[in-house]
Design a protein around this motif. Structure first.
Motif, PDB file in Angstrom:
ATOM      1  N   PRO A   1       0.943  -1.237   0.064  1.00 51.95           N
ATOM      2  CA  PRO A   1       0.091   0.183  -0.089  1.00 51.95           C
ATOM      3  C   PRO A   1       0.763   1.410  -0.166  1.00 51.95           C
ATOM      4  O   PRO A   1       1.939   1.407   0.666  1.00 51.95           O
ATOM      5  CB  PRO A   1      -0.865  -0.203   1.429  1.00 51.95           C
ATOM      6  CG  PRO A   1       0.135  -1.094   2.153  1.00 51.95           C
ATOM      7  CD  PRO A   1       0.788  -1.871   1.220  1.00 51.95           C
ATOM      8  N   ALA A   2       0.309   2.309  -0.836  1.00 58.05           N
ATOM      9  CA  ALA A   2       0.810   3.568  -0.643  1.00 58.05           C
ATOM     10  C   ALA A   2       2.318   3.569  -1.033  1.00 58.05           C
ATOM     11  O   ALA A   2       3.308   3.977  -0.171  1.00 58.05           O
ATOM     12  CB  ALA A   2       0.708   4.368   0.693  1.00 58.05           C
ATOM     13  N   VAL A   3       2.660   3.102  -2.101  1.00 57.56           N
ATOM     14  CA  VAL A   3       4.101   3.247  -2.492  1.00 57.56           C
ATOM     15  C   VAL A   3       4.582   4.640  -3.184  1.00 57.56           C
ATOM     16  O   VAL A   3       5.557   5.065  -3.279  1.00 57.56           O
ATOM     17  CB  VAL A   3       4.250   2.229  -3.602  1.00 57.56           C
ATOM     18  CG1 VAL A   3       4.278   0.603  -3.147  1.00 57.56           C
ATOM     19  CG2 VAL A   3       3.725   2.616  -4.850  1.00 57.56           C
ATOM     20  N   ALA A   4       3.282   5.464  -3.342  1.00 57.80           N
ATOM     21  CA  ALA A   4       3.569   6.941  -3.767  1.00 57.80           C
ATOM     22  C   ALA A   4       2.248   7.530  -3.453  1.00 57.80           C
ATOM     23  O   ALA A   4       1.123   6.830  -3.382  1.00 57.80           O
ATOM     24  CB  ALA A   4       3.934   6.950  -5.305  1.00 57.80           C
ATOM     25  N   PHE A   5       2.370   8.796  -3.189  1.00 58.12           N
ATOM     26  CA  PHE A   5       1.194   9.614  -3.023  1.00 58.12           C
ATOM     27  C   PHE A   5       1.676  11.182  -3.057  1.00 58.12           C
ATOM     28  O   PHE A   5       2.613  11.551  -3.135  1.00 58.12           O
ATOM     29  CB  PHE A   5       0.677   9.214  -1.631  1.00 58.12           C
ATOM     30  CG  PHE A   5       1.843   9.282  -0.513  1.00 58.12           C
ATOM     31  CD1 PHE A   5       2.307  10.523   0.079  1.00 58.12           C
ATOM     32  CD2 PHE A   5       2.376   8.034   0.012  1.00 58.12           C
ATOM     33  CE1 PHE A   5       3.053  10.486   1.118  1.00 58.12           C
ATOM     34  CE2 PHE A   5       3.235   7.924   0.825  1.00 58.12           C
ATOM     35  CZ  PHE A   5       3.733   9.197   1.472  1.00 58.12           C
TER      36      PHE A   5
END
Length: 232
Positions: free
Chosen positions: A110-114
């Motif tokens: 989850p959430a490797v980039a944001f």
């Protein structure tokens, strides 16, 4: 104040009760429908065993009970899953919670980039290859996902890297259909290649900046509703 217990640490009965309470918030009639399923499917099971040769009543009663219980659990699980999706939709990280429904053979990060606005990109590795899943504003996600795609393609050039956005707009995949959509994608990676792909991705992730995860409430785990749906 007591510390919340993780779903995996609860007993089977406690998970069932917790899932029922959660589902009833958005589906008040889930108990009534489950009871109806028990009675209808149980009656069918009773009739099936009643007309079999041998001591009919001896088999019909327990057979009807087993059939009815199975029918009630299946219906309960599906409605509980739908209720969980409806409560999660719109929350930050909802897609990551839904991806926990995937079984063995899939790896979710989850959430490797944001972005600062809490648009998030999750990564799933499985039989179709690498899938980057965005949730949030599509206009902000597209350049972010394109950048992530280029990073992944440099590390695993021989593995397909695909993109999709989870949402309700045209061309997007609804949260309720996300896991099923992934499992129906064309297979492109053999199980024997998964270890090598994951090791390469570890090297990619190790070079990322230590940026904190986006703030916001995380959706409730769907582990209990998934187990109830599968009758386990």
């Amino acid at each position: 104040m007591s510390t919340p217990v993780a779903p995996e640490d609860l007993s089977r009965r406690q998970q069932f009760v917790q899932t029922y309470k959660m589902a009833k918030k958005s589906d008040p009639r889930i108990g009534l429908w489950s009871l109806l399923a028990f009675l209808v499917v149980g009656a069918v099971g009773f009739a099936v065993f009643w007309f079999l040769p041998g001591p009919n009543l001896f088999f019909a009663i327990p057979g009807g009970f087993v059939f009815g219980t199975l029918g009630a659990l299946i219906l309960f699980g599906r409605r509980a899953q739908a209720a969980a999706y409806s409560q999660m939709e719109g929350q930050v990280g909802a897609a990551a919670a839904a991806l926990k429904m995937l079984r063995r053979g899939w790896k979710t990060d989850p959430a490797v980039a944001f972005t600062k606005q809490q648009d998030v990109v999750h990564r799933v590795v499985g039989p179709p290859g690498i899938i980057l899943i965005g949730e949030g504003n599509a206009n902000r996600l597209r350049p972010l996902m394109a950048t992530e795609r280029r990073k992944h393609e440099r590390v695993v050039a021989d593995t397909p890297v695909q993109e999709l956005i989870c949402g309700r707009e045209e061309g997007q995949v609804p949260l309720t259909k996300l896991s099923r959509h992934l499992t129906k994608m064309k297979r492109a990676v053999k199980p024997a290649d998964m270890t090598d792909i994951l090791n390469r991705l570890k090297a990619l992730d190790a070079n990322r900046s230590a940026i904190p995860l986006p703030k916001g409430p995380l959706p409730t785990s769907m582990k209990g509703s998934r187990q109830n749906m599968r009758g386990r």
